[in-house]
Every structure is written in C-alpha cells, then in structure tokens.
Scaffold this active site. Structure first.
Site, short mmCIF file in Angstrom:
data_model
loop_
_atom_site.label_atom_id
_atom_site.label_comp_id
_atom_site.label_asym_id
_atom_site.label_seq_id
_atom_site.Cartn_x
_atom_site.Cartn_y
_atom_site.Cartn_z
N CYS A 113 76.87 -30.14 -15.45
CA CYS A 113 76.80 -29.97 -13.98
C CYS A 113 78.18 -29.98 -13.33
CB CYS A 113 75.93 -31.06 -13.39
SG CYS A 113 74.31 -31.13 -14.17
N HIS A 246 77.34 -31.67 -6.06
CA HIS A 246 76.36 -31.16 -7.02
C HIS A 246 74.98 -31.65 -6.59
CE1 HIS A 246 73.92 -30.50 -10.42
NE2 HIS A 246 73.98 -31.74 -10.88
N ASN A 276 67.63 -29.12 -8.90
CA ASN A 276 68.94 -29.26 -9.54
C ASN A 276 69.14 -28.05 -10.46
OD1 ASN A 276 71.07 -29.91 -11.24
ND2 ASN A 276 70.42 -32.02 -11.58
O1 UT7 Z 1 72.57 -33.11 -12.82
C1 UT7 Z 1 73.13 -34.31 -13.23
C2 UT7 Z 1 72.23 -35.08 -14.05
N1 UT7 Z 1 71.08 -35.62 -13.42
C3 UT7 Z 1 71.08 -36.55 -12.45
O2 UT7 Z 1 72.04 -36.79 -11.76
C4 UT7 Z 1 69.83 -37.35 -12.27
C5 UT7 Z 1 70.16 -38.75 -11.84
N2 UT7 Z 1 68.99 -39.60 -11.79
C6 UT7 Z 1 68.02 -39.51 -10.86
O3 UT7 Z 1 68.09 -38.64 -10.00
C7 UT7 Z 1 66.93 -40.53 -10.84
O4 UT7 Z 1 67.24 -41.57 -11.72
C8 UT7 Z 1 65.54 -39.93 -11.20
C9 UT7 Z 1 65.05 -39.00 -10.12
C10 UT7 Z 1 65.62 -39.18 -12.53
C11 UT7 Z 1 64.52 -41.07 -11.33
O5 UT7 Z 1 64.44 -41.78 -10.11
P1 UT7 Z 1 64.49 -43.38 -10.11
O6 UT7 Z 1 64.35 -43.81 -8.71
O7 UT7 Z 1 65.72 -43.79 -10.87
O8 UT7 Z 1 63.17 -43.75 -10.88
P2 UT7 Z 1 62.99 -44.64 -12.20
O9 UT7 Z 1 63.50 -43.92 -13.39
O10 UT7 Z 1 63.51 -46.02 -11.92
O11 UT7 Z 1 61.44 -44.73 -12.29
C12 UT7 Z 1 60.65 -45.51 -11.36
C13 UT7 Z 1 59.20 -45.40 -11.75
C14 UT7 Z 1 58.94 -45.69 -13.23
O12 UT7 Z 1 57.70 -46.36 -13.34
P3 UT7 Z 1 57.64 -47.96 -13.54
O13 UT7 Z 1 58.39 -48.22 -14.81
O14 UT7 Z 1 58.32 -48.54 -12.34
O15 UT7 Z 1 56.19 -48.24 -13.62
C15 UT7 Z 1 58.81 -44.32 -13.84
O16 UT7 Z 1 58.01 -44.32 -15.00
O17 UT7 Z 1 58.75 -44.06 -11.53
C16 UT7 Z 1 58.15 -43.56 -12.72
N3 UT7 Z 1 58.40 -42.12 -12.77
C17 UT7 Z 1 57.61 -41.24 -12.15
N4 UT7 Z 1 56.51 -41.38 -11.40
C18 UT7 Z 1 55.97 -40.24 -10.90
C19 UT7 Z 1 59.42 -41.47 -13.40
N5 UT7 Z 1 59.31 -40.15 -13.18
C20 UT7 Z 1 58.21 -39.97 -12.42
C21 UT7 Z 1 57.58 -38.84 -11.87
N6 UT7 Z 1 56.48 -39.04 -11.12
N7 UT7 Z 1 58.05 -37.60 -12.06
#
Ligand code: UT7
Length: 319
Positions: A113, A246, A276
């Site tokens: 990215c 980005h 993204n």
């Molecule tokens: O392009 C450069 C590379 N990419 C990035 O920069 C991405 C950077 N990271 C992010 O944008 C975020 O970390 C994400 C959008 C990927 C995830 O968001 P988050 O707020 O960090 O969520 P999390 O990983 O802490 O997950 C929270 C909860 C989890 O459930 P539990 O363990 O709390 O029960 C996940 O299993 O949300 C759950 N979860 C989802 N729920 C519904 C993870 N993905 C999803 C989903 N839908 N798609």
C-alpha cells in the site's frame, strides 16, 4: 527543481459489491463494516486484470488532459497483484498503449500500500536526473483475485481499481519532497505468498493479515512520517491544503488527522465508495476528488502510504 502534475486519471472494477451483498455470504453486517472501516461498497473486476485497469487509468488521464501518451518516457507501476511475475505490469501497459519501445523504461515496484509513494519518490529522482522528462506513475490492483472470500477479517476491506498520475520535470514548479521507510516484517503481518523454494511449502496465493497489528502500526507511523516530510519540505502541516492518506480505514485517517490537530475536512476520502485499493488508493482518491471538485490543481498536498513490508512514506507536492 520541481515537478508539475500534468494529468491524473483512474479506472474501477466493473461490478459494485455492497456490504449488504457480502453479508449474505459471510458472517458480517453492513453496520459492522461501516462502523469499523467507513466502507459501504467496493468495485470488483471480474474480467479485467491489473494491467487492463492500469491501462484504462492511464488512457483516462491522457484523454482528460488531452496529453499525447507517446510523450511519456517512463512507466512505473505500483502493485502487489501483478498479472504475472514477469513481464512487469508496466511493460504490459506499455504494450497495450502502443508506446514507443525505443524511448520508454517500464518497471513495477511492489511496496504494497506504500507503492504509489515509493513510485513517486523514484519518478521525482529520475526527473531530477534530467534523463527523463515525463513519467507516468500508476497504482493498480485487482485484490479480489488474492482474497479468501470466506475470511471476513480481510475480504470486506479491499476493492479493485487503478489510478494514474503523469508528472513532468519543471524547473519553475515547487519540489516534490518524499520520505520512505521500511520496517521489515518476518512475522507475516500482511502477506501474500509467492513461490517457495520447496514445492511442499507451496501455499495458495491468498492474502493474510493481522489487521489489529497493521492498525497499530499505521496510527503510530502516520503522524511521525508526516511531520518528518513537512520538516524536510520546510513547511508546516497546517499550511497544506489537503492530505491524502492511503485509504485503509476511515478510523485510521480520522485518528491521524486528530492526533496532528489537523482539520478533518482537509483529509480526502473515497473509502466509503471504493474500499481499500492498496497501491491504487492514493492516485484513485486524487483522481476522483479532482473530478468531484474537492481537490484542485495548484493546491499543496501531502500523500501518505503505509502497509505491507511493513512500509510507510509521505510526499508533499503541488497538485
Ligand atoms: O492497506 C493496509 C493494510 N490494512 C490495514 O491497514 C487494515 C488495518 N486494520 C483495520 O482496519 C482493522 O483492524 C480491521 C477493520 C481489519 C478490524 O477492525 P477492528 O476494530 O480492529 O476489529 P477486531 O479485529 O478487533 O475485531 C473485533 C471483533 C472480533 O470479534 P470478538 O473477538 O470481539 O468476538 C472479530 O472476530 O469483530 C469481529 N469481526 C467481525 N465481525 C463482523 C472481525 N471481522 C468482522 C466482520 N464482521 N467482517
């Protein structure tokens, strides 16, 4: 020495995929995706590969600005989803555009990215060498082909698209000041497997990402690299007309702007519509914002890339 932005264009995958549609196939919801990322839809390319979208973006730039493609001396393509390992996507775009083989240098950079900012850094240095007069930097990705569509932590984030920016050497234009860094990652924080040494180690070419770790990395490095770039360019961040980060996550962008006490309205965002698009995200955001009137030529901007590598960088220039 300076650079002049002569043309900007873009292309998108042909099919819109909404959060609601995704929620019919995997355990997610429109509300979760919107709240955690700011994304409502993304574009998917079913029939066009990365070089096709890159070619379309470059053609769009030339047509919008009435610029002769044969005047381009070099093509740099930033991508981590090339059509092939070889030939490069840049070479394929050169061939598809029918550009003069005796004149042109074409190559890809893979810095995930951050690729567009690295491409801009390289292009500026090549122009400064005075061996080249006009360079096209294209960010192009078809991420949908490397996604695991059953992995809700990654497949909801990405979309397909390309953005092209053509820059010229111009003695009288303001400089393009770039900084780029690499924090090598052996832990697979963001990885798409390539060709292993041994056949038994072969794994499918699928993206895997520790999203939380990338998030933490991003909010840590964005403010510092922007300050570093501003210092090198001898300007203040407040004096910038716009910032184009980005487009990884709206929360990351908002956090970085707030941390730097910058006006949120100066941050250009198209993530809601396109998701993204990795290396394509910055030129795509610029191109769409120029069309909808939220950006104008002549404005001072800073672009910021971050992601796989782990890599990060920033560039300040006049649009
Ligand atoms: O392009 C450069 C590379 N990419 C990035 O920069 C991405 C950077 N990271 C992010 O944008 C975020 O970390 C994400 C959008 C990927 C995830 O968001 P988050 O707020 O960090 O969520 P999390 O990983 O802490 O997950 C929270 C909860 C989890 O459930 P539990 O363990 O709390 O029960 C996940 O299993 O949300 C759950 N979860 C989802 N729920 C519904 C993870 N993905 C999803 C989903 N839908 N798609």
């Amino acid at each position: 020495m300076g650079i002049k932005v002569s043309a900007v264009g873009h292309a998108l995958g042909e099919r819109v995929l909404t959060n609601h549609e995704l929620a019919q196939h995997i355990d997610t919801s429109h509300e979760w995706i919107l709240e955690r990322t700011g994304i409502t839809q993304r574009y998917i390319s079913d029939h066009k590969n990365t070089s096709d979208l890159g070619t379309q973006a470059l053609k769009n730039a030339c047509e919008r600005y009435n610029l002769d493609p044969q005047s381009i001396d070099a093509i740099i393509v930033a991508t981590m989803t090339p059509d092939h390992f070889t030939p490069s996507t840049a070479s394929l775009i050169q061939a598809k555009m029918g550009l003069n083989p005796l004149k042109i240098m074409a190559f890809d950079v893979n810095v995930a990215c951050s690729g567009f900012v690295v491409g801009l850094d390289l292009a500026s240095a090549l122009l400064e060498s005075k061996r080249f007069k006009r360079i096209a930097i294209i960010g192009a990705e078809v991420f949908s082909k490397i996604l695991d569509w059953n992995d809700r932590t990654t497949c909801i984030l990405f979309g397909d698209g390309a953005g092209a920016m053509i820059i010229d050497y111009d003695e009288s234009a303001p400089p393009c000041v770039c900084v780029n860094h690499s924090e090598g990652d052996l832990d697979g924080t963001l990885r798409a497997c390539g060709v292993p040494l041994l056949q038994e180690d072969a794994r499918p070419l699928i993206l895997s990402m520790q999203g939380k770790d990338v998030y933490r990395f991003a909010v840590d490095v964005i403010p510092s690299v922007m300050q570093e770039c501003a210092q090198k360019a001898k300007l203040t961040l407040e004096s910038l007309d716009h910032v184009i980060l980005h487009q990884a996550n709206q929360r990351i962008m908002d956090y970085a702007m707030k941390r730097l006490n910058l006006d949120l309205s100066k941050s250009i965002s198209n993530i809601a519509k396109v998701g993204n698009t990795s290396a394509a995200s910055i030129p795509l955001a610029i191109s769409m914002a120029l069309l909808d009137g939220s950006l104008h030529h002549g404005e001072s901007v800073m672009v910021v890339g971050f992601g796989g590598g782990l890599s990060y960088g920033a560039a300040s220039f006049t649009l």
